[in-house]
Design a protein around this motif. Sequence first.
Motif, PDB file in Angstrom:
ATOM      1  N   ASP A  46       0.816  -1.219   0.000  1.00 10.03           N
ATOM      2  CA  ASP A  46       0.000   0.000   0.000  1.00 10.03           C
ATOM      3  C   ASP A  46       0.845   1.263   0.000  1.00 10.03           C
ATOM      4  O   ASP A  46       0.422   2.295  -0.517  1.00 10.03           O
ATOM      5  CB  ASP A  46      -0.985  -0.026   1.176  1.00 10.03           C
ATOM      6  CG  ASP A  46      -2.074  -1.084   0.969  1.00 10.03           C
ATOM      7  OD1 ASP A  46      -2.233  -1.545  -0.178  1.00 10.03           O
ATOM      8  OD2 ASP A  46      -2.760  -1.452   1.941  1.00 10.03           O
ATOM      9  N   ARG A 129       4.345 -16.606   1.838  1.00 10.34           N
ATOM     10  CA  ARG A 129       3.171 -15.741   1.694  1.00 10.34           C
ATOM     11  C   ARG A 129       2.431 -15.948   0.377  1.00 10.34           C
ATOM     12  O   ARG A 129       2.833 -16.759  -0.450  1.00 10.34           O
ATOM     13  CB  ARG A 129       3.586 -14.284   1.867  1.00 10.34           C
ATOM     14  CG  ARG A 129       4.004 -14.017   3.278  1.00 10.34           C
ATOM     15  CD  ARG A 129       4.732 -12.729   3.450  1.00 10.34           C
ATOM     16  NE  ARG A 129       5.211 -12.639   4.816  1.00 10.34           N
ATOM     17  CZ  ARG A 129       4.572 -12.021   5.795  1.00 10.34           C
ATOM     18  NH1 ARG A 129       3.450 -11.392   5.554  1.00 10.34           N
ATOM     19  NH2 ARG A 129       5.072 -12.012   7.019  1.00 10.34           N
ATOM     20  N   ARG A 177      -6.562 -18.633  -0.124  1.00  9.68           N
ATOM     21  CA  ARG A 177      -5.910 -17.674  -1.029  1.00  9.68           C
ATOM     22  C   ARG A 177      -6.697 -17.483  -2.326  1.00  9.68           C
ATOM     23  O   ARG A 177      -6.513 -16.481  -3.013  1.00  9.68           O
ATOM     24  CB  ARG A 177      -4.486 -18.150  -1.335  1.00  9.68           C
ATOM     25  CG  ARG A 177      -3.598 -17.996  -0.137  1.00  9.68           C
ATOM     26  CD  ARG A 177      -2.200 -18.505  -0.375  1.00  9.68           C
ATOM     27  NE  ARG A 177      -1.377 -18.220   0.793  1.00  9.68           N
ATOM     28  CZ  ARG A 177      -0.187 -18.747   1.003  1.00  9.68           C
ATOM     29  NH1 ARG A 177       0.334 -19.596   0.130  1.00  9.68           N
ATOM     30  NH2 ARG A 177       0.506 -18.424   2.083  1.00  9.68           N
ATOM     31  N   ARG A 183     -10.256 -11.031  -4.023  1.00  9.28           N
ATOM     32  CA  ARG A 183     -10.466  -9.799  -3.258  1.00  9.28           C
ATOM     33  C   ARG A 183      -9.447  -8.723  -3.666  1.00  9.28           C
ATOM     34  O   ARG A 183      -9.818  -7.572  -3.891  1.00  9.28           O
ATOM     35  CB  ARG A 183     -10.341 -10.102  -1.761  1.00  9.28           C
ATOM     36  CG  ARG A 183     -10.548  -8.934  -0.856  1.00  9.28           C
ATOM     37  CD  ARG A 183     -11.049  -9.381   0.495  1.00  9.28           C
ATOM     38  NE  ARG A 183     -10.142 -10.267   1.190  1.00  9.28           N
ATOM     39  CZ  ARG A 183      -9.157  -9.851   1.995  1.00  9.28           C
ATOM     40  NH1 ARG A 183      -8.948  -8.566   2.184  1.00  9.28           N
ATOM     41  NH2 ARG A 183      -8.397 -10.727   2.615  1.00  9.28           N
ATOM     42  N   PHE A 184      -8.191  -9.114  -3.793  1.00  3.96           N
ATOM     43  CA  PHE A 184      -7.184  -8.115  -4.166  1.00  3.96           C
ATOM     44  C   PHE A 184      -7.361  -7.673  -5.627  1.00  3.96           C
ATOM     45  O   PHE A 184      -7.202  -6.495  -5.937  1.00  3.96           O
ATOM     46  CB  PHE A 184      -5.765  -8.658  -3.932  1.00  3.96           C
ATOM     47  CG  PHE A 184      -5.413  -8.804  -2.476  1.00  3.96           C
ATOM     48  CD1 PHE A 184      -5.489  -7.710  -1.619  1.00  3.96           C
ATOM     49  CD2 PHE A 184      -5.003 -10.024  -1.952  1.00  3.96           C
ATOM     50  CE1 PHE A 184      -5.182  -7.832  -0.264  1.00  3.96           C
ATOM     51  CE2 PHE A 184      -4.689 -10.156  -0.607  1.00  3.96           C
ATOM     52  CZ  PHE A 184      -4.771  -9.060   0.240  1.00  3.96           C
ATOM     53  N   ARG A 187     -10.203  -5.308  -5.566  1.00  3.16           N
ATOM     54  CA  ARG A 187      -9.900  -4.073  -4.837  1.00  3.16           C
ATOM     55  C   ARG A 187      -9.014  -3.128  -5.647  1.00  3.16           C
ATOM     56  O   ARG A 187      -9.247  -1.935  -5.716  1.00  3.16           O
ATOM     57  CB  ARG A 187      -9.217  -4.389  -3.503  1.00  3.16           C
ATOM     58  CG  ARG A 187      -8.974  -3.135  -2.678  1.00  3.16           C
ATOM     59  CD  ARG A 187      -7.958  -3.338  -1.581  1.00  3.16           C
ATOM     60  NE  ARG A 187      -8.379  -4.296  -0.563  1.00  3.16           N
ATOM     61  CZ  ARG A 187      -7.569  -4.699   0.428  1.00  3.16           C
ATOM     62  NH1 ARG A 187      -6.344  -4.240   0.517  1.00  3.16           N
ATOM     63  NH2 ARG A 187      -7.990  -5.576   1.319  1.00  3.16           N
TER      64      ARG A 187
HETATM   65  N1  CTP Z   1      -1.064 -14.055   4.021  1.00 11.78           N
HETATM   66  C1  CTP Z   1      -0.863 -15.173   3.246  1.00 11.78           C
HETATM   67  N2  CTP Z   1      -1.842 -16.108   3.082  1.00 11.78           N
HETATM   68  C2  CTP Z   1      -3.041 -15.955   3.708  1.00 11.78           C
HETATM   69  C3  CTP Z   1      -3.267 -14.822   4.520  1.00 11.78           C
HETATM   70  C4  CTP Z   1      -2.250 -13.874   4.647  1.00 11.78           C
HETATM   71  O1  CTP Z   1       0.212 -15.321   2.686  1.00 11.78           O
HETATM   72  N3  CTP Z   1      -3.999 -16.856   3.550  1.00 11.78           N
HETATM   73  C5  CTP Z   1       0.025 -13.061   4.183  1.00 11.78           C
HETATM   74  C6  CTP Z   1       0.091 -12.003   3.082  1.00 11.78           C
HETATM   75  O2  CTP Z   1       1.422 -11.844   2.720  1.00 11.78           O
HETATM   76  C7  CTP Z   1      -0.406 -10.736   3.718  1.00 11.78           C
HETATM   77  C8  CTP Z   1      -0.063 -10.954   5.208  1.00 11.78           C
HETATM   78  O3  CTP Z   1      -0.090 -12.379   5.399  1.00 11.78           O
HETATM   79  O4  CTP Z   1       0.216  -9.592   3.205  1.00 11.78           O
HETATM   80  C9  CTP Z   1      -1.039 -10.296   6.140  1.00 11.78           C
HETATM   81  O5  CTP Z   1      -2.348 -10.761   5.906  1.00 11.78           O
HETATM   82  P1  CTP Z   1      -3.607  -9.789   5.908  1.00 11.78           P
HETATM   83  O6  CTP Z   1      -3.502  -8.849   7.037  1.00 11.78           O
HETATM   84  O7  CTP Z   1      -4.832 -10.604   5.738  1.00 11.78           O
HETATM   85  O8  CTP Z   1      -3.357  -9.096   4.496  1.00 11.78           O
HETATM   86  P2  CTP Z   1      -3.099  -7.676   3.974  1.00 11.78           P
HETATM   87  O9  CTP Z   1      -2.251  -7.881   2.769  1.00 11.78           O
HETATM   88  O10 CTP Z   1      -2.602  -6.728   4.994  1.00 11.78           O
HETATM   89  O11 CTP Z   1      -4.543  -7.344   3.466  1.00 11.78           O
HETATM   90  P3  CTP Z   1      -5.587  -6.212   3.834  1.00 11.78           P
HETATM   91  O12 CTP Z   1      -5.117  -5.031   3.042  1.00 11.78           O
HETATM   92  O13 CTP Z   1      -6.884  -6.776   3.339  1.00 11.78           O
HETATM   93  O14 CTP Z   1      -5.536  -6.034   5.320  1.00 11.78           O
END
Ligand code: CTP
Length: 434
Positions: A46, A129, A177, A183-184, A187
């Motif tokens: 971000d 990740r 995932r 979702r990503f 978004r």
């Molecule tokens: N992550 C992952 N697999 C998942 C959930 C999370 O690899 N099933 C990893 C991702 O690298 C992510 C990090 O954990 O960046 C943090 O997860 P989360 O807070 O859910 O994701 P954000 O990327 O911060 O998403 P958001 O903007 O929706 O908060």
Amino acid sequence: NDERIYQCSESIDRLPSKIKSLLLLAGEVGDELNQKVYIVGGFVRDLLLKTDNWDLDFVTEGDGIELARQLNHKIGGKLTIHEKFGTAVIKLPQFISIDIVTARREYYEYPAALPKVERSNIWSDLFRRDFTINCMAIALNQDNFGEMIDYFGGMKDLQDKQIRVLYNLSFIEDPTRIFRAIRFAARFNFTIEKSTCQYIEQAISANMLEKLSNDRIREEIIHIIREQDVLDKSLQMLNSFKIFKSLDPSLTINSMVIRKVKNVRFSLEGFRQLSSKPFNQTIVMLMQLISEVDTDKISEVLKKLIANETLVNSITQSMVKRRSVYEILSQEEVDRYTIYTALKPHSDEALIFFYNDSENPYVRHYIAFYKLKLSSIHIKITGKDLQEMGIKPGPIYKMIMDSVLKAKVLGTIYDRNGELEFAKQKYHRIKGGN
Ligand code: CTP
């Protein structure tokens, strides 16, 4: 590994000073403890997208809990430690949240299991990740503060607007995932890269979604529907991967449903003008999402989406009755008591759902009228008052109370004295045989 290192001090300089000092401080504490510290994941993504995100994820090659303790000593937040996982969270005012973990490698004992973890380095921590855009890190120690670490091509994928996994088994190991990719993509208005799409399809064909618990599916669906601005995109993607069908064969999401789910936010806004009581918008959206499911399957589908059984039952009742409610209310002239009895059994969430789903101007008008004028009507007299009138307890009490309520809703009586008088007359009429 194709390791790329960039400087992103300029992006960091644009951050609010409070966030920037937290990054500097984390690096200093890392130096004091002789540990490498990085900020990783969504925050870095971000930062590059110039979107605010105050969820800070720190990874340290060393002891995460010690780092959290020392850091919190300096910033005085609310620290929670999870010894078992080697993780800690610090909450600060203004919704700033810091997660601190020890760099770890994850491995899965079997597909869709929760991962086993062991201490490791930043590379392995990033490699466990989900998508390249979430796998970038920025070093925070003083000697290399602001250095971006991008082992997997996250920067390029951000530029190309692509969601890409790091390895082919990513969705098999963690099928949640699949929802995250959608979702990503929705978004950020990104596309899901071609091989990544194929991996998703393979995981779905291998029935990996069935291996997820209802809780995990529920959480992901809720994350998706909360991102209301892009809901049409995400629902369409879920549909095109046939994900709803895999979750439950009776879950049909057509373009009408998608349009109506998207409209829920406007109906909610309208409702907020009518009532100051808070209501649960997720429930309204879920109701609309499953609105085309056959009546006899509603409860079954709802159980997958909502954990609370009482809530599932009440929503099912409302959904099953909705067509008859629409029929009653879709007339030009409906009396106040008919409106009242049609809508009284339903929760606010159900009323908003009816309003949104029916799309009929009369139904909408009567629901708003009910909420504004009728929903709070109740009678003040009780059985004790009837007893004091010398009426013997029995089924007659309900008959009297019902007719008092009806008169009150119709507006012929309005206060306690009116109720008492009306009850008395009603009693005499019943006794007199009419
Ligand atoms: N992550 C992952 N697999 C998942 C959930 C999370 O690899 N099933 C990893 C991702 O690298 C992510 C990090 O954990 O960046 C943090 O997860 P989360 O807070 O859910 O994701 P954000 O990327 O911060 O998403 P958001 O903007 O929706 O908060």
